[in-house]
Design a protein around this motif. Structure first.
Motif, PDB file in Angstrom:
ATOM      1  N   LYS A  53       0.823  -1.210   0.000  1.00 16.60           N
ATOM      2  CA  LYS A  53       0.000   0.000   0.000  1.00 16.60           C
ATOM      3  C   LYS A  53       0.859   1.263   0.000  1.00 16.60           C
ATOM      4  CE  LYS A  53      -3.810  -2.250   2.466  1.00 16.60           C
ATOM      5  NZ  LYS A  53      -4.660  -2.236   3.702  1.00 16.60           N
ATOM      6  N   VAL A  54       2.153   1.104   0.222  1.00 15.35           N
ATOM      7  CA  VAL A  54       3.066   2.247   0.229  1.00 15.35           C
ATOM      8  C   VAL A  54       3.398   2.645  -1.211  1.00 15.35           C
ATOM      9  CG1 VAL A  54       5.360   3.057   0.907  1.00 15.35           C
ATOM     10  CG2 VAL A  54       4.042   1.590   2.455  1.00 15.35           C
ATOM     11  N   LYS A  55       3.255   3.909  -1.522  1.00 20.77           N
ATOM     12  CA  LYS A  55       3.554   4.426  -2.858  1.00 20.77           C
ATOM     13  C   LYS A  55       4.889   5.177  -2.830  1.00 20.77           C
ATOM     14  CE  LYS A  55      -0.291   2.786  -4.368  1.00 20.77           C
ATOM     15  NZ  LYS A  55      -0.249   1.525  -5.154  1.00 20.77           N
ATOM     16  N   TYR A  56       5.671   4.958  -3.871  1.00 20.25           N
ATOM     17  CA  TYR A  56       6.981   5.607  -3.939  1.00 20.25           C
ATOM     18  C   TYR A  56       6.862   7.131  -3.852  1.00 20.25           C
ATOM     19  CZ  TYR A  56       8.728   1.060  -5.577  1.00 20.25           C
ATOM     20  OH  TYR A  56       9.057  -0.267  -5.697  1.00 20.25           O
ATOM     21  N   ALA A  57       5.829   7.681  -4.441  1.00 21.11           N
ATOM     22  CA  ALA A  57       5.658   9.134  -4.436  1.00 21.11           C
ATOM     23  C   ALA A  57       5.488   9.671  -3.020  1.00 21.11           C
ATOM     24  CB  ALA A  57       4.464   9.529  -5.295  1.00 21.11           C
ATOM     25  N   ASP A  58       4.924   8.862  -2.137  1.00 24.52           N
ATOM     26  CA  ASP A  58       4.746   9.276  -0.742  1.00 24.52           C
ATOM     27  C   ASP A  58       5.986   8.988   0.096  1.00 24.52           C
ATOM     28  OD1 ASP A  58       2.072  10.034  -1.264  1.00 24.52           O
ATOM     29  OD2 ASP A  58       1.391   7.969  -0.967  1.00 24.52           O
ATOM     30  N   LEU A  59       6.701   7.922  -0.243  1.00 28.51           N
ATOM     31  CA  LEU A  59       7.846   7.494   0.556  1.00 28.51           C
ATOM     32  C   LEU A  59       9.096   8.331   0.289  1.00 28.51           C
ATOM     33  CD1 LEU A  59       9.261   5.451   2.447  1.00 28.51           C
ATOM     34  CD2 LEU A  59       9.611   3.990   0.415  1.00 28.51           C
ATOM     35  N   GLU A  77      13.853   9.941   3.114  1.00 24.65           N
ATOM     36  CA  GLU A  77      12.616   9.174   3.059  1.00 24.65           C
ATOM     37  C   GLU A  77      11.589   9.716   4.052  1.00 24.65           C
ATOM     38  OE1 GLU A  77      15.219   8.354   6.065  1.00 24.65           O
ATOM     39  OE2 GLU A  77      15.668   7.891   3.958  1.00 24.65           O
ATOM     40  N   ASN A  78      10.333   9.416   3.824  1.00 29.54           N
ATOM     41  CA  ASN A  78       9.243   9.881   4.691  1.00 29.54           C
ATOM     42  C   ASN A  78       9.284   9.126   6.022  1.00 29.54           C
ATOM     43  OD1 ASN A  78       6.837  10.583   5.930  1.00 29.54           O
ATOM     44  ND2 ASN A  78       5.618  10.432   4.065  1.00 29.54           N
ATOM     45  N   PRO A  79       9.568   9.806   7.134  1.00 25.02           N
ATOM     46  CA  PRO A  79       9.682   9.106   8.420  1.00 25.02           C
ATOM     47  C   PRO A  79       8.394   8.428   8.870  1.00 25.02           C
ATOM     48  CG  PRO A  79      10.607  11.327   8.555  1.00 25.02           C
ATOM     49  CD  PRO A  79       9.857  11.240   7.263  1.00 25.02           C
ATOM     50  N   GLU A 117       6.014  -1.207  -4.740  1.00 26.07           N
ATOM     51  CA  GLU A 117       5.122  -1.144  -5.900  1.00 26.07           C
ATOM     52  C   GLU A 117       5.342  -2.302  -6.871  1.00 26.07           C
ATOM     53  OE1 GLU A 117       4.809   2.591  -7.896  1.00 26.07           O
ATOM     54  OE2 GLU A 117       4.549   3.742  -6.050  1.00 26.07           O
ATOM     55  N   ARG A 118       6.149  -3.254  -6.475  1.00 27.94           N
ATOM     56  CA  ARG A 118       6.317  -4.450  -7.301  1.00 27.94           C
ATOM     57  C   ARG A 118       5.169  -5.418  -7.039  1.00 27.94           C
ATOM     58  NH1 ARG A 118       8.567  -3.063 -11.149  1.00 27.94           N
ATOM     59  NH2 ARG A 118       8.665  -5.260 -11.713  1.00 27.94           N
ATOM     60  N   GLU A 119       4.869  -6.232  -8.024  1.00 24.08           N
ATOM     61  CA  GLU A 119       3.795  -7.216  -7.856  1.00 24.08           C
ATOM     62  C   GLU A 119       4.126  -8.203  -6.744  1.00 24.08           C
ATOM     63  OE1 GLU A 119       1.492 -10.738 -10.416  1.00 24.08           O
ATOM     64  OE2 GLU A 119       2.959  -9.435 -11.382  1.00 24.08           O
ATOM     65  N   LYS A 120       5.419  -8.558  -6.658  1.00 23.56           N
ATOM     66  CA  LYS A 120       5.859  -9.480  -5.624  1.00 23.56           C
ATOM     67  C   LYS A 120       6.943  -8.850  -4.766  1.00 23.56           C
ATOM     68  CE  LYS A 120       4.970 -13.906  -7.943  1.00 23.56           C
ATOM     69  NZ  LYS A 120       5.586 -15.209  -8.326  1.00 23.56           N
ATOM     70  N   SER A 121       6.963  -9.275  -3.511  1.00 22.83           N
ATOM     71  CA  SER A 121       8.065  -8.948  -2.614  1.00 22.83           C
ATOM     72  C   SER A 121       9.163  -9.988  -2.837  1.00 22.83           C
ATOM     73  CB  SER A 121       7.537  -8.964  -1.176  1.00 22.83           C
ATOM     74  OG  SER A 121       8.561  -8.767  -0.248  1.00 22.83           O
ATOM     75  N   TRP A 122      10.048 -10.176  -1.846  1.00 21.61           N
ATOM     76  CA  TRP A 122      11.075 -11.196  -1.945  1.00 21.61           C
ATOM     77  C   TRP A 122      10.458 -12.585  -1.898  1.00 21.61           C
ATOM     78  CZ3 TRP A 122      11.362  -6.884   1.141  1.00 21.61           C
ATOM     79  CH2 TRP A 122      12.387  -5.977   0.844  1.00 21.61           C
ATOM     80  N   VAL A 123      10.838 -13.437  -2.833  1.00 19.57           N
ATOM     81  CA  VAL A 123      10.438 -14.845  -2.777  1.00 19.57           C
ATOM     82  C   VAL A 123      11.529 -15.567  -2.011  1.00 19.57           C
ATOM     83  CG1 VAL A 123       9.856 -16.913  -4.091  1.00 19.57           C
ATOM     84  CG2 VAL A 123       9.226 -14.640  -4.975  1.00 19.57           C
ATOM     85  N   LEU A 124      11.222 -15.996  -0.798  1.00 17.29           N
ATOM     86  CA  LEU A 124      12.216 -16.518   0.134  1.00 17.29           C
ATOM     87  C   LEU A 124      12.048 -18.010   0.366  1.00 17.29           C
ATOM     88  CD1 LEU A 124      11.953 -13.627   2.745  1.00 17.29           C
ATOM     89  CD2 LEU A 124      13.721 -13.920   0.993  1.00 17.29           C
TER      90      LEU A 124
END
Length: 460
Positions: free
Chosen positions: A328-334, A340-342, A433-440
């Motif tokens: 839900k975090v958007k790069y434009a806000d971060l 970076e946005n604290p 904003e990627r479809e997937k996070s880390w695949v661990l």
């Protein structure tokens, strides 16, 4: 730079300034018996601090906590097990002096450079996650058997957990930082933002696939020898570098082998071996603003530096960074101008080992000195302060870790590297904003994917 700080006594009786030296004797049965009691199974102090601002280790959760919906090994974005937590207070430029003993020099420099906007939101410290029993048992065996060899560039012991849960020297602490228990397979497409001093962004993107040999299920408990890890990185952005790939193989002992690396150049469609890979070689996709050995704050051959252990300290460091990694975090806000946005960050008061590396005479590196702050609970470096050749503080970097339910251990998440001279910074390992996070720990990587032939195939 640290002469006015108040240091916390270290259980292992480490002196405040211990330089790297010859191999140290294994710990006694009596000392090893503290693991899982006075100490956690990997050597952190189990008790809280006297003020109650650091809690006792509970270790009540292994893997996904009750009530959390999470599907492991598929790249789901992290889910916050503490969604109701709110900041206890914020550290700002106005009240920084009140908390100065619990801040690094890099953090203080950030307050001075951005007095109106930089802040540190402090949350309740949480120590609720633990390692698997098998890893704890191997850590105990290492405490009784592991020894440094080859001037600290390698060590004996068992693969899997840290080698020295009760460390006595700087090179043992460094070895723990380089070999924590973490994912044995990891792949991700990550975004990288080079944020200029004016707030403009140059974007990079990398495909990254890592195979960590020493924590593979089939390797756990085997002698600490051979290869540490394989890594593959491919540049997707910027467009001028798109299609270049690098594969590398990392040894467990840099005195007996070196990091091997090959690169595929899409312009010539050829694979060539890199004579040197690591140290201050520019990191792909960062516009040259990060070095290869800044990934995880420090990695690779440590022999260019003289290492000194400065004991333990209570510091406010990023921890339990689930909110930051939400989709839900958007790069434009971060990604804001300056830093970076604290609002998306979570800091906790935690005990850290402080390790200082000073460049040896006759050796070359961009950084004349680097100071690493290593979380005692997971042995991963959370913050780093970097100095230039004149001894001036140049960069402040930090990694936002979280306990990954896929692997029952801590994962290095999004990192930020601030240039205190230019006012720009690099946001590294962005997956929001990627479809997937880390695949661990998907178990889908193999050594034959990291060869010159494999690179040629990728370029077809």
């Amino acid at each position: 730079m640290m002469k006015n700080r108040i240091w916390i006594p270290v259980i292992a009786a480490v002196a405040l300034a211990v330089t790297a030296g010859p191999a140290v004797a294994k710990v006694s049965d009596a000392e090893a018996a503290k693991l899982g009691k006075e100490l956690t199974c990997v050597g952190a102090e189990a008790a809280g601090n006297k003020d109650g601002t650091i809690p006792a280790f509970s270790g009540k959760w292994l893997g996904t906590p009750p009530g959390v919906k999470y599907t492991p090994h598929v790249g789901q974005h992290p889910v916050d097990p503490y969604p109701e937590d709110k900041p206890l207070f914020e550290i700002t430029a106005a009240n920084m002096s009140k908390y100065a003993d619990n801040l690094s020099d890099g953090q203080k420099a950030m307050f001075k450079k951005y007095p109106e906007t930089f802040r540190i939101p402090v949350y309740q410290s949480r120590r609720d996650f633990r390692y698997p029993d098998a890893i704890c048992e191997l850590a105990r065996k290492n405490a009784l058997s592991a020894e440094l060899i080859d001037d600290g560039l390698g060590y004996t012991g068992h693969k899997g957990p840290v080698g020295f849960p009760i460390p006595k020297s700087p090179m043992e602490v460094l070895a723990n930082m380089n070999f924590p228990y973490r994912a044995f397979t990891e792949h991700v497409v990550r975004d990288i933002a080079d944020v200029g001093s004016d707030g403009s962004i140059t974007w990079g993107r990398q495909l990254n696939k890592n195979l960590n040999v020493v924590t593979q299920t089939s390797e756990l408990g085997k002698p600490m020898e051979g290869l540490m890890a394989y890594s593959l990185s491919g540049t997707l952005l910027p467009e001028r570098d798109r299609g270049s790939f690098t594969a590398s193989q990392e040894p467990v002992n840099f005195a007996r082998a070196k990091r091997l690396a090959w690169t595929y150049d899409p312009g010539t469609r050829r694979v060539r071996q890199l004579p040197t890979y690591g140290f201050d070689t520019p990191m792909g996709g960062t516009s040259g603003k990060m070095t290869i050995d800044q990934d995880r704050l420090m990695n690779g051959d440590p022999s260019r530096y003289e290492w000194k252990l400065l004991g333990k300290k209570e510091l406010y460091i990023p921890a339990n960074a689930y909110r930051l990694h939400s989709n839900k975090v958007k790069y434009a806000d971060l990604l804001q101008k300056g830093h970076e946005n604290p609002a998306y960050l979570r800091y906790e008061l935690r005990r850290v080992w402080v390790l200082e590396g000073s460049l040896k005479e006759g050796y070359r590196h961009l950084f004349g000195k680097r100071v690493l702050f290593i979380d005692e609970d997971n042995w991963q470096a959370s913050m780093g302060d970097y100095y230039d050749q004149r001894g001036k503080l140049w960069q402040h970097g930090f990694i936002n870790h979280f306990y990954a339910f896929d692997l029952n251990a801590w994962q290095a998440g999004t990192a930020f590297f601030h240039d205190l001279d230019s006012g720009g910074y690099v946001a590294f390992n962005l997956i929001q904003e990627r479809e997937k996070s880390w695949v661990l720990n998907g178990g889908d990587l193999s050594p034959d994917m990291y060869t010159p032939a494999a690179l040629r195939a990728l370029g077809q």
